[in-house]
Structure formats: C-alpha cells, structure tokens
Design an enzyme around this catalytic site. Sequence first.
Site, PDB file in Angstrom:
ATOM      1  N   CYS A  56       0.842  -1.204   0.000  1.00 41.19           N
ATOM      2  CA  CYS A  56       0.000   0.000   0.000  1.00 41.19           C
ATOM      3  C   CYS A  56       0.875   1.253   0.000  1.00 41.19           C
ATOM      4  CB  CYS A  56      -0.930  -0.031   1.217  1.00 41.19           C
ATOM      5  SG  CYS A  56      -2.100   1.330   1.250  1.00 41.19           S
ATOM      6  N   CYS A  57       1.914   1.274   0.861  1.00 40.14           N
ATOM      7  CA  CYS A  57       2.822   2.436   0.890  1.00 40.14           C
ATOM      8  C   CYS A  57       3.515   2.608  -0.461  1.00 40.14           C
ATOM      9  CB  CYS A  57       3.882   2.271   1.980  1.00 40.14           C
ATOM     10  SG  CYS A  57       3.304   2.632   3.646  1.00 40.14           S
ATOM     11  N   CYS A  63      -0.942   8.616   7.189  1.00 39.74           N
ATOM     12  CA  CYS A  63      -2.308   8.349   6.739  1.00 39.74           C
ATOM     13  C   CYS A  63      -3.209   8.063   7.950  1.00 39.74           C
ATOM     14  CB  CYS A  63      -2.320   7.147   5.808  1.00 39.74           C
ATOM     15  SG  CYS A  63      -1.488   7.449   4.245  1.00 39.74           S
ATOM     16  N   CYS A  85      -3.360   4.564   9.591  1.00 39.31           N
ATOM     17  CA  CYS A  85      -2.060   4.046  10.049  1.00 39.31           C
ATOM     18  C   CYS A  85      -1.395   4.937  11.094  1.00 39.31           C
ATOM     19  CB  CYS A  85      -1.129   3.872   8.860  1.00 39.31           C
ATOM     20  SG  CYS A  85      -1.774   2.715   7.640  1.00 39.31           S
ATOM     21  N   CYS A 142       8.040   3.853   5.650  1.00 37.39           N
ATOM     22  CA  CYS A 142       7.171   3.466   4.537  1.00 37.39           C
ATOM     23  C   CYS A 142       7.974   3.194   3.286  1.00 37.39           C
ATOM     24  CB  CYS A 142       6.141   4.554   4.277  1.00 37.39           C
ATOM     25  SG  CYS A 142       6.902   6.128   3.930  1.00 37.39           S
TER      26      CYS A 142
HETATM   27 FE1  SF4 Z   1      -1.348   2.833   2.884  1.00 37.89          FE
HETATM   28 FE2  SF4 Z   1      -1.084   3.203   5.520  1.00 37.89          FE
HETATM   29 FE3  SF4 Z   1       1.063   3.393   3.876  1.00 37.89          FE
HETATM   30 FE4  SF4 Z   1      -0.896   5.249   3.882  1.00 37.89          FE
HETATM   31  S1  SF4 Z   1       0.547   4.767   5.564  1.00 37.89           S
HETATM   32  S2  SF4 Z   1       0.071   4.395   2.113  1.00 37.89           S
HETATM   33  S3  SF4 Z   1      -2.739   3.983   4.181  1.00 37.89           S
HETATM   34  S4  SF4 Z   1      -0.162   1.571   4.344  1.00 37.89           S
END
Ligand code: SF4
Length: 237
Positions: A119-120, A202, A205, A230
């Site tokens: 996701c990151c 985010c 998170c 991340c």
């Molecule tokens: Fe995805 Fe969480 Fe990374 Fe944001 S911080 S990009 S929601 S995993």
Amino acid sequence: MQLTVNDIQKYLDLKHATAEDTLKWALTSFGDRIAIASSFGAEDVVLMDMAVRIDPEVKIFTLDTGRLHQETYDLMDRIRERYNINIEVCFPDKNKVQEMVKNHGLNPFYESTDLRKLCCRIRKIEPLLEKLKDLDAWICGLRQEQAVTRFEIKKVENDHLNNIIKINPLEDWTDEEVWEYIRKNDVPYNKLHDIDFPSIGCAPCTRAIKPCEEIRAGRWWWEEPEKKECGLHNRND
Ligand code: SF4
C-alpha cells in the site's frame, strides 16, 4: 573538480551551518531542480516557512495518498492561503490502487507488513519516484531524534538508489526547537499535534501516542520499531 556529498557536508559543518544556511545554500545551488517534499508535519511547516522567506517561488510538493486525515487537507489550504504559494499534489496511479483494493480490500495494511508495504509503495513511493525524476535534489524534514531508523541522518546525503541529493536541514534539531520556531513565527500547523499526534501519516495508520512513548510510536503501531518506515526514506549507505 566535482564536489562530493561528503565535501558538501564538511563545508556545512565547518561553517556551522544553521538550518536556514543549509536551505539557502541548497535553494541557491540547485535552482529550479530542487523542491521541498512536505507531508505537513511540524518539521515540514517549519521548512516551508523558512524556505518561503528565502525564495517565495520555492517548489513544494506533497503526496496525497487518498487516505490522509481531514486535518491534513485543512492545513494544506491554510498554508496555501498564508504564504500565497502553489503546492503540487502528487497522486497514486488509479489503476494500481483499484487493483490492490480488488485483491486485498480497502484496509490491507493491518493484515501483514508485506501488504502494508504494498500500500505504501503504490500510494506513496511510486508517486514520489515519479516526481523525483524532475529533480536533482529534494529537501525533507527528517530529524535524527525522530526514530531509531533515523539516527544516521546527515544534512546532505547521496541517494544513490534514485540518483539524487537529499537535504535534511533540520537533521540535528530537537522537538523543542521545532515547536519554539512554530510558536515564535506563528506558523500554521496540523491540529492533530494538539491531541498527541507528534508524527502524522495516513489516517488508518496513525494513532495518538501515550506519555513517554517515542515520537513515531503512533505510526503503524502494530509493527516492530525497526520496520516503521514506509520506504520514502530508506537509506542506501
Ligand atoms: Fe497505505 Fe497506511 Fe502506507 Fe498510507 S501509511 S500508504 S494507508 S499503508
């Protein structure tokens, strides 16, 4: 003879360069091939305030993952209005986000570190790498004190992976110094800082921290401290 990053760091050390000195040097040296990467945390608003005083046309960009807090979006608009500046907003690839959601649901980050990193990567790292292609150097608000993963940060670093120079003017600043600057200069900041969010990413998170927890304890709180990056600031040296 071409200067190396070590030469530049030694030069800044010799001059006892302050954050402002470092920013001035960086903005002058790289002209329109440098930009500030802002996630609108406390360090970033300090950097933006300092940089706009040096160069009102300074380039600033941010990564909108699509999962930020409303307070962060509000702050972006407050900063735009306060300084009368344009902030470039970089978005993730829509098709990749759709594919990830189709395969893993809307909140894959809680299932495993691998899915969190996926996701990151899609929402942050790939848009960042795309943006860095336009630049020779980028400026970040990283500080050594922020986390165990950041002890080795220097004011000037060579990012060999991305073939770019990274500047961290606040590398040796303390948390107190950041907040003293914000108060003294009445810099707009994220309201989440007032309710125990020292580090803001985010919304799904990030959580508030308890007294005596370290600054980034609220980021991906379900993971080990050594994994709490991340990928935006992975080190390659
Ligand atoms: Fe995805 Fe969480 Fe990374 Fe944001 S911080 S990009 S929601 S995993």
